[in-house]
Scaffold this motif. Structure first.
Motif, mmCIF file in Angstrom:
data_model
loop_
_atom_site.group_PDB
_atom_site.id
_atom_site.type_symbol
_atom_site.label_atom_id
_atom_site.label_comp_id
_atom_site.label_asym_id
_atom_site.label_seq_id
_atom_site.Cartn_x
_atom_site.Cartn_y
_atom_site.Cartn_z
ATOM 1 N N LEU A 41 0.820 -1.211 0.000
ATOM 2 C CA LEU A 41 0.000 0.000 0.000
ATOM 3 C C LEU A 41 0.854 1.263 0.000
ATOM 4 N N LEU A 42 2.014 1.214 0.665
ATOM 5 C CA LEU A 42 2.929 2.360 0.633
ATOM 6 C C LEU A 42 3.458 2.565 -0.780
ATOM 7 N N ALA A 43 3.798 1.458 -1.453
ATOM 8 C CA ALA A 43 4.298 1.541 -2.830
ATOM 9 C C ALA A 43 3.204 2.094 -3.747
ATOM 10 N N ARG A 44 1.966 1.629 -3.537
ATOM 11 C CA ARG A 44 0.844 2.100 -4.363
ATOM 12 C C ARG A 44 0.616 3.589 -4.153
ATOM 13 N N GLU A 86 2.362 5.309 6.691
ATOM 14 C CA GLU A 86 2.328 3.979 7.308
ATOM 15 C C GLU A 86 1.343 3.908 8.480
ATOM 16 N N PRO A 87 1.326 4.894 9.407
ATOM 17 C CA PRO A 87 0.348 4.814 10.513
ATOM 18 C C PRO A 87 -1.095 4.797 10.010
ATOM 19 N N VAL A 88 -1.395 5.580 8.969
ATOM 20 C CA VAL A 88 -2.750 5.623 8.409
ATOM 21 C C VAL A 88 -3.115 4.271 7.809
ATOM 22 N N ILE A 89 -2.185 3.693 7.065
ATOM 23 C CA ILE A 89 -2.426 2.390 6.425
ATOM 24 C C ILE A 89 -2.631 1.309 7.483
ATOM 25 N N GLU A 142 -6.281 -2.276 10.677
ATOM 26 C CA GLU A 142 -6.867 -2.632 11.975
ATOM 27 C C GLU A 142 -8.394 -2.523 11.928
ATOM 28 N N VAL A 143 -8.888 -1.446 11.327
ATOM 29 C CA VAL A 143 -10.338 -1.247 11.208
ATOM 30 C C VAL A 143 -10.940 -2.372 10.375
ATOM 31 N N TYR A 144 -10.278 -2.713 9.272
ATOM 32 C CA TYR A 144 -10.768 -3.798 8.412
ATOM 33 C C TYR A 144 -10.872 -5.097 9.220
ATOM 34 N N ALA A 145 -9.805 -5.419 9.965
ATOM 35 C CA ALA A 145 -9.784 -6.667 10.739
ATOM 36 C C ALA A 145 -10.903 -6.688 11.771
#
Length: 198
Positions: A124-127, A138-141, A146-149
């Motif tokens: 996701l960082l690369a995207r 990175e903290p946002v991703i 975490e929210v998804y899980a």
């Protein structure tokens, strides 16, 4: 074939949805596409959704549910479909059950793509770099994951209890992951027949 594809951000859900849907000759349906189509066509539901989005608010379940029900009633879904990105809440699971029950149908399988969190963060960082999205730090991703899980864990458990859930490793080339999904889906009818046999 009526399929539901689940997986965290970065797991390659959208890519796999398009390929798998083509393999089974069914439409790939993502909530993002449904939203964009309704907004672009200025349907009643699209106008309602746009008002929430413009205000920076979540679109309520009832609007999302109505859009999905409308899309699944389309003629191209008569022979099956692949849902990507819906349901996302327990309430949406109940709504999907109701929509399918009205049509006298049910899901054939639910495929959950799994991947290592650190690998997903790297992807996701690369995207975000490629797309110039500086806000995807990175903290946002990690928070999104975490929210998804937290949101999706209970859904996976519910489908597992029904014997519909299959977990597939989402890491590897697109072709490798597709092959894994097709392998488990190829065994679904046999498994269902075996479990329902007297």
């Amino acid at each position: 074939m009526r399929l539901l594809l689940m997986g965290p951000p970065g797991a390659g859900k959208g890519t796999q949805a398009a390929v798998i849907a083509q393999c089974f000759a069914v439409p790939a349906i993502s909530t993002g596409d449904i939203f964009r189509a309704n907004v672009a066509q200025q349907t009643e539901l699209g106008v309602a959704a746009q008002a929430y989005m413009d205000a920076g608010e979540y679109v309520p379940d009832e609007v999302t549910n109505a859009m999905v029900a409308d899309r699944l009633a389309a003629g191209d879904c008569a022979g099956g479909f692949l849902l990507d990105g819906y349901p996302r809440t327990p309430q949406q699971v109940d709504e999907l059950d109701a929509i399918l029950a009205l049509a006298g149908a049910g899901l054939d399988a639910v495929v959950l793509l799994e991947a290592d969190t650190d690998e997903l963060v790297s992807r996701l960082l690369a995207r975000s770099r490629d797309q110039g999205r500086a806000d995807d730090t990175e903290p946002v991703i990690r928070r999104r994951l975490e929210v998804y899980a937290a949101e999706t864990g209970p859904l996976a458990d519910r489908y597992a209890e029904r014997g519909l859930l299959t977990t597939v490793d989402g890491l590897g080339s697109v072709e490798e992951v597709t092959e894994r999904i097709l392998t488990v889906l190829g065994s679904v009818p046999a498994q269902r027949a075996a479990t329902s046999a007297p």
